[in-house]
Write a protein that holds these residues in place. Sequence first.
Motif, mmCIF file in Angstrom:
data_model
loop_
_atom_site.group_PDB
_atom_site.id
_atom_site.type_symbol
_atom_site.label_atom_id
_atom_site.label_comp_id
_atom_site.label_asym_id
_atom_site.label_seq_id
_atom_site.Cartn_x
_atom_site.Cartn_y
_atom_site.Cartn_z
ATOM 1 N N THR A 58 1.010 25.035 25.795
ATOM 2 C CA THR A 58 0.448 24.771 27.116
ATOM 3 C C THR A 58 0.452 23.260 27.293
ATOM 4 O OG1 THR A 58 -1.731 24.814 26.112
ATOM 5 C CG2 THR A 58 -1.000 26.828 27.219
ATOM 6 N N VAL A 59 -0.023 22.829 28.445
ATOM 7 C CA VAL A 59 0.085 21.420 28.793
ATOM 8 C C VAL A 59 -0.521 20.488 27.755
ATOM 9 C CG1 VAL A 59 -0.714 19.687 30.438
ATOM 10 C CG2 VAL A 59 0.365 21.777 31.256
ATOM 11 N N SER A 106 1.318 17.796 25.371
ATOM 12 C CA SER A 106 1.014 16.378 25.535
ATOM 13 C C SER A 106 0.592 15.742 24.206
ATOM 14 C CB SER A 106 -0.060 16.174 26.607
ATOM 15 O OG SER A 106 -1.305 16.664 26.189
ATOM 16 N N ALA A 113 -1.614 14.679 29.594
ATOM 17 C CA ALA A 113 -1.396 15.961 30.264
ATOM 18 C C ALA A 113 -0.981 15.722 31.713
ATOM 19 C CB ALA A 113 -2.663 16.806 30.212
ATOM 20 N N ILE A 134 2.685 15.279 31.888
ATOM 21 C CA ILE A 134 3.397 16.564 31.811
ATOM 22 C C ILE A 134 3.415 17.235 33.166
ATOM 23 C CG2 ILE A 134 3.422 18.847 30.733
ATOM 24 C CD1 ILE A 134 3.943 16.860 28.608
ATOM 25 N N ARG A 135 2.248 17.269 33.823
ATOM 26 C CA ARG A 135 2.185 17.914 35.141
ATOM 27 C C ARG A 135 3.010 17.148 36.176
ATOM 28 N NH1 ARG A 135 -3.353 17.961 33.948
ATOM 29 N NH2 ARG A 135 -3.844 19.864 32.824
ATOM 30 N N ASP A 169 6.546 18.022 35.854
ATOM 31 C CA ASP A 169 6.851 19.323 36.470
ATOM 32 C C ASP A 169 6.993 19.131 37.974
ATOM 33 O OD1 ASP A 169 4.973 22.422 36.952
ATOM 34 O OD2 ASP A 169 7.091 21.960 37.229
ATOM 35 N N PRO A 186 8.291 23.889 33.263
ATOM 36 C CA PRO A 186 7.886 24.785 32.167
ATOM 37 C C PRO A 186 8.877 25.946 32.037
ATOM 38 C CG PRO A 186 6.420 25.019 34.048
ATOM 39 C CD PRO A 186 7.340 23.889 34.364
ATOM 40 N N TYR A 246 -0.877 29.340 34.085
ATOM 41 C CA TYR A 246 -0.707 28.241 33.147
ATOM 42 C C TYR A 246 0.771 27.949 32.908
ATOM 43 C CZ TYR A 246 -5.651 28.541 31.699
ATOM 44 O OH TYR A 246 -7.023 28.543 31.669
ATOM 45 N N ARG A 247 1.070 26.687 32.776
ATOM 46 C CA ARG A 247 2.435 26.295 32.414
ATOM 47 C C ARG A 247 2.669 26.560 30.922
ATOM 48 N NH1 ARG A 247 0.413 22.453 35.863
ATOM 49 N NH2 ARG A 247 1.727 21.710 37.549
ATOM 50 N N TYR A 255 5.462 26.021 27.863
ATOM 51 C CA TYR A 255 6.695 25.303 27.475
ATOM 52 C C TYR A 255 7.201 25.820 26.138
ATOM 53 C CZ TYR A 255 5.215 22.014 31.096
ATOM 54 O OH TYR A 255 4.821 21.455 32.268
#
Lengths: 254, 254
Positions: free
Chosen positions: B4-5, B9, B16, B19-20, B23, B30, B38-39, B41
């Motif tokens: 997840t994020v 990260s 984080a 990361i967002r 996206d 993702p 939730y993203r 990866y």
Amino acid sequence: MEYTVQKLSQLAGISARTIRYYDEIGILKPARINSSGYRIYGRAEVDRLQQILFYRELGVDLQSIKKIMSSPAFDEVKALSEHREQLLARRKQLDLLIRNVEKTIAQRKKGSIMMDKEKFEGFKRKLIEENEQKYGQEIRAKYGEKTVEESNRKFMSMTVEQHAEFTRLEKEIKETLRAAVQTNDPAGELAQKAAELHRRWLGFCWNSYSKEAHAGLAQMYVDDPRFTAYYDEIQPGTAEFFKDAILIYTGLRE
Amino acid sequence: MEYTVQKLSQLAGISARTIRYYDEIGILKPARINSSGYRIYGRAEVDRLQQILFYRELGVDLQSIKKIMSSPAFDEVKALSEHREQLLARRKQLDLLIRNVEKTIAQRKKGSIMMDKEKFEGFKRKLIEENEQKYGQEIRAKYGEKTVEESNRKFMSMTVEQHAEFTRLEKEIKETLRAAVQTNDPAGELAQKAAELHRRWLGFCWNSYSKEAHAGLAQMYVDDPRFTAYYDEIQPGTAEFFKDAILIYTGLRE
DNA sequence: TATAAACCTTGACGTAGCGTCAATGTAAAT
DNA sequence: ATTTACATTGACGCTACGTCAAGGTTTATA
């Protein structure tokens, strides 16, 4: 020798806008303003700009640079020496990145597996290094030269008590591990205690705990000779044993 | 392994939010969005993020990174090799900076004179290196790797016609330069024609032209043995001559 | 099992460090 | 004298996030 904005910008390889911006924020004032209103810079300003560029190169933000250089305690030659230290550290980080990319290339060509964690070696450190740059110098300026441990403690916002606990835990892990490895049972009580202590030890380093990260770290202990050597100092095979114990503890044993 | 994020990260040592943001701008999507929104990866995204971080480390802006990596011609291993080249170059620059700071320290302690120009050795180059990162690779492609030429052409979004013009200009520059260097007059008509042609040639590579950048590139032609060799193929001293011509053309002759 | 803590999302505002441009005055070259 | 180059201030815009609010979801703990 005197310089107007463009000349100074060319000399230093930065834009004229940057020079004016630096005047505006008070980090690099001209020596004087001539009758036409032109900014005129001299030798002292050239030297100051050099220092600013070193700080900038090392990732220090402009406000911090300003604060550092405006302090009465600012010593130009000492600062230059510190730049040198930092530049040498940066080169080490660059070497890590170079090694990382070389390793990545090799493993991509072979089609073999590379730990996700390994892929960011050198980058991850950048964050830590940047924080050290911001705060480490401040610490050094106040108290003189200290060990990396001191600045790392600052970074982690630890109190003295927490640090003692951190160190004590580390010692206890090692002692528990020494006893546990004699049992030769990674699922046993002692081994699992060591893993639990390790988890608590990690609580000081990580903002959040996850089993996967814990397992990943355990894997790294056997993958990276430096960590393997640290634990195998107890007895050959201890790193491998500890890895197994952690994998069992986290429930992520393969 | 999935992340997840926050996990990703932490793994990569970035925030984080980053990361967002990645996206959001479409540079690192993702693998999937789970039922909670939730993203998530995976391995491919980890590898992609590694590449992004290498590009970022080398000063490439995110839109350029996106463009490069979304090209059908993008070759992961080749890109990694290029990162390595650039990292090695960065290390050279760092060595220049280290030498600069050491020289500065020595001369400050001795109270002797250091040329203003020398004080910025290593920094000045930074600008040039960054330009090379963006555009110089295309130049390098001319002298060496034909396969890279193809992907760079795509990157530049050139049409076939434009590419032909680009190539024709290059040829004309060389021919004009050949005649101009016989005049031994960098301010002369032929030399200035060559500089003008060069400017037009740069129009295919650069989003915007500036005299400073042009002059900087000319300086690089004599500073960097690869470029010097390219022009000196005509006749020894041509690179130096062309630099002078460009400095006169741009009005930035010292 | 319930609760608290940790983590996720989107949305939105703000910032550092300039890049760019307009309008206008000055210096240097022709 | 004129043109070109360089200076100024003022101001808008951009990249790459950092920070925070509000509200939903997951994980750890009692």
